[in-house]
Design a protein around this motif. Structure first.
Motif, PDB file in Angstrom:
ATOM      1  N   ARG A 173      -6.949  12.919   6.137  1.00  0.00           N
ATOM      2  CA  ARG A 173      -6.649  11.808   5.235  1.00  0.00           C
ATOM      3  C   ARG A 173      -5.964  12.283   3.964  1.00  0.00           C
ATOM      4  O   ARG A 173      -6.200  13.380   3.461  1.00  0.00           O
ATOM      5  N   ALA A 174      -5.082  11.432   3.466  1.00  0.00           N
ATOM      6  CA  ALA A 174      -4.413  11.696   2.201  1.00  0.00           C
ATOM      7  C   ALA A 174      -5.357  11.300   1.066  1.00  0.00           C
ATOM      8  O   ALA A 174      -6.319  10.569   1.281  1.00  0.00           O
ATOM      9  N   PRO A 175      -5.088  11.791  -0.148  1.00  0.00           N
ATOM     10  CA  PRO A 175      -5.950  11.404  -1.279  1.00  0.00           C
ATOM     11  C   PRO A 175      -6.032   9.881  -1.440  1.00  0.00           C
ATOM     12  O   PRO A 175      -7.108   9.341  -1.648  1.00  0.00           O
ATOM     13  N   ARG A 176      -4.889   9.210  -1.330  1.00  0.00           N
ATOM     14  CA  ARG A 176      -4.921   7.738  -1.341  1.00  0.00           C
ATOM     15  C   ARG A 176      -4.800   7.289   0.110  1.00  0.00           C
ATOM     16  O   ARG A 176      -3.766   7.486   0.751  1.00  0.00           O
ATOM     17  N   LEU A 187       0.836  -1.203   0.000  1.00  0.00           N
ATOM     18  CA  LEU A 187       0.000   0.000   0.000  1.00  0.00           C
ATOM     19  C   LEU A 187       0.873   1.255   0.000  1.00  0.00           C
ATOM     20  O   LEU A 187       0.636   2.203  -0.775  1.00  0.00           O
ATOM     21  N   GLU A 188       1.883   1.265   0.835  1.00  0.00           N
ATOM     22  CA  GLU A 188       2.744   2.451   0.899  1.00  0.00           C
ATOM     23  C   GLU A 188       3.495   2.654  -0.412  1.00  0.00           C
ATOM     24  O   GLU A 188       3.644   3.784  -0.878  1.00  0.00           O
ATOM     25  N   ALA A 189       3.927   1.558  -1.017  1.00  0.00           N
ATOM     26  CA  ALA A 189       4.631   1.670  -2.294  1.00  0.00           C
ATOM     27  C   ALA A 189       3.721   2.252  -3.383  1.00  0.00           C
ATOM     28  O   ALA A 189       4.197   2.879  -4.334  1.00  0.00           O
ATOM     29  N   GLN A 190       2.417   2.076  -3.221  1.00  0.00           N
ATOM     30  CA  GLN A 190       1.462   2.619  -4.193  1.00  0.00           C
ATOM     31  C   GLN A 190       0.963   3.995  -3.758  1.00  0.00           C
ATOM     32  O   GLN A 190      -0.063   4.473  -4.251  1.00  0.00           O
ATOM     33  N   GLY A 191       1.652   4.609  -2.813  1.00  0.00           N
ATOM     34  CA  GLY A 191       1.316   5.978  -2.422  1.00  0.00           C
ATOM     35  C   GLY A 191       0.151   6.101  -1.463  1.00  0.00           C
ATOM     36  O   GLY A 191      -0.461   7.168  -1.357  1.00  0.00           O
ATOM     37  N   PHE A 192      -0.182   5.020  -0.747  1.00  0.00           N
ATOM     38  CA  PHE A 192      -1.292   5.078   0.202  1.00  0.00           C
ATOM     39  C   PHE A 192      -0.801   5.439   1.603  1.00  0.00           C
ATOM     40  O   PHE A 192       0.207   4.900   2.082  1.00  0.00           O
ATOM     41  N   GLN A 193      -1.519   6.339   2.235  1.00  0.00           N
ATOM     42  CA  GLN A 193      -1.409   6.555   3.676  1.00  0.00           C
ATOM     43  C   GLN A 193      -2.105   5.351   4.326  1.00  0.00           C
ATOM     44  O   GLN A 193      -3.249   5.071   4.005  1.00  0.00           O
TER      45      GLN A 193
END
Lengths: 270, 270
Positions: free
Chosen positions: B214-217, B191-197
């Protein structure tokens, strides 16, 4: 003083008669008694003063892990211990948890009296037509988690002291005070007469729950999943909705209650 | 063109073999198939393109009320009709609902690929160790209600296409895309590698859910009720909590998910 444990070796022992064929008894009533099941539920039963207990029945291998709860059981309440096989035979089905108590129902307080003694700031859950014991238990669990002061039910709601409802509530049904009114209309009237703002929760509610300005005395009124609240009630009460996806506007009634209570609850300031 | 209904009169008819002894089959697997049950679930199955169906089996008295769903069933999918008694005999227990379909599992997409194709603003539910089919179904139902774009599970989670999970999800398990990663750690890394918080939900979480930016992702990570998330994950990820009563801080995991998703979801602007 440690509690004396009483060994049961005979399926026909009259002292454990109340535990016999537990499932069937749920259907025919228990004459002022209820069955509490599991360690967490017994912990609530014996750490609140709301209901008295008649007796406790433990599977022998559960005793060592139950000492801190056994220490709380009043000395006049007998604690019976049985082997696993005997306990299954008594209950009429495999009692994996092996932790049971018979509780005594108290006289149900009229809804008016219960509401009248709540503080000037209070949060109440009002239920109309909740007939599913899982939902009833889950609603009590969520009411307890978000500090609801009471649950008021209309006459068509099922029994929160049914074995499964207590279990699903993880004991909250033994903790949160409840009372029963008449029709859903009468429940709303009683709440309003006691100075409660009655918010009717419905997918078609006029106001989003996050925009609600709650009154100090606030009641959240929930109807059964599916039919929901009667149209007449929805049109005369302020109605609130939980915004959801337009193509999947479906929440379990207890889940909807949790979201609304989470929004309405005011945690005590330290 | 109206769908042709095929009458089944023989318990041994090979065309309905996939429906035989439904309960036992849940335990031994179904070779790329799943069982969808109930009108609402079939409606989701045939109104989304996510899964193909192999066949449908209806109790004869349910046919009149199912016409708008039958109209959506692709012509190559046979619709079988049986009497109530025959249907009970086929399933191996009383099929009160009388509405069944066999669906076909598709190849499971790797978690990376699913996440990569989500939009730049996306809400994901990540699950570690959810082993209860009721909870799994309820989490999918709540994910769908609050517009989650996907569910990512660690390898220890149970199957969302188990019959009961689909039923409890009221079809959401057939609608919300899901994928499986490796360990809970690997899921968080992906998830983090895909830009997710990645927000780890826990009763001991550092920030109250209502204060989260919250972040966008954004991904909400949930662990099993009881054990919760591993300590190592909780200490390296931003953690969030749902404020509750100190003496009854107990919510079902799917209910906690609903409250958090309700807070994190950004409804589409019109």
């Amino acid at each position: 003083m440690p509690h004396t444990l009483i060994r049961i070796d005979d399926l026909e022992d009259p002292r454990i008669a109340a535990y016999r064929d537990i499932r069937e008894r749920d259907l025919v009533g228990r004459k002022g008694r209820f069955v509490a099941e599991g360690k967490v539920v017994l912990n609530v039963l014996f750490s609140t003063a709301r209901f008295a207990a008649e007796s406790v029945l433990l599977r022998e291998n559960r005793v060592p892990g139950m000492t801190h709860i056994i220490d709380r059981i009043p000395p006049e309440v007998p604690v019976y211990v049985a082997s696993g096989d005997l306990m299954d035979a008594i209950a009429g089905f495999p009692m994996h948890r092996g932790v049971l108590a018979i509780g005594l129902r108290s006289e149900e307080e009229p809804a008016e009296a219960l509401l009248a003694r709540l503080p000037s700031e209070a949060l109440v859950v009002a239920l109309a037509g909740i007939s599913d014991h899982d939902n009833m238990g889950a609603i009590f669990r969520n009411a307890a988690a978000f500090g609801a002061d009471a649950v008021i039910m209309d006459r068509t709601c099922c029994d929160p002291l049914y074995r499964k409802a207590i279990r699903v509530s993880v004991g909250a049904a033994l903790k949160v005070p409840f009372a029963r009114g008449g029709s859903a209309d009468a429940v709303a009237d009683t709440l309003e007469a006691q100075g409660f703002q009655v918010l009717a929760l419905s997918p078609s509610g006029k106001q989003a729950i996050e925009d609600v300005e709650r009154a100090p005395r606030c009641a959240l009124l929930l109807g059964a999943e599916g039919p929901g609240l009667p149209e007449a009630l929805l049109s005369r009460l302020p109605s609130v909705r939980i915004p959801m996806r337009a193509d999947f506007d479906s929440l379990n009634v207890a889940t909807a209650a949790a979201i609304a209570l989470h929004r309405l609850w005011r945690p005590p300031t330290l």
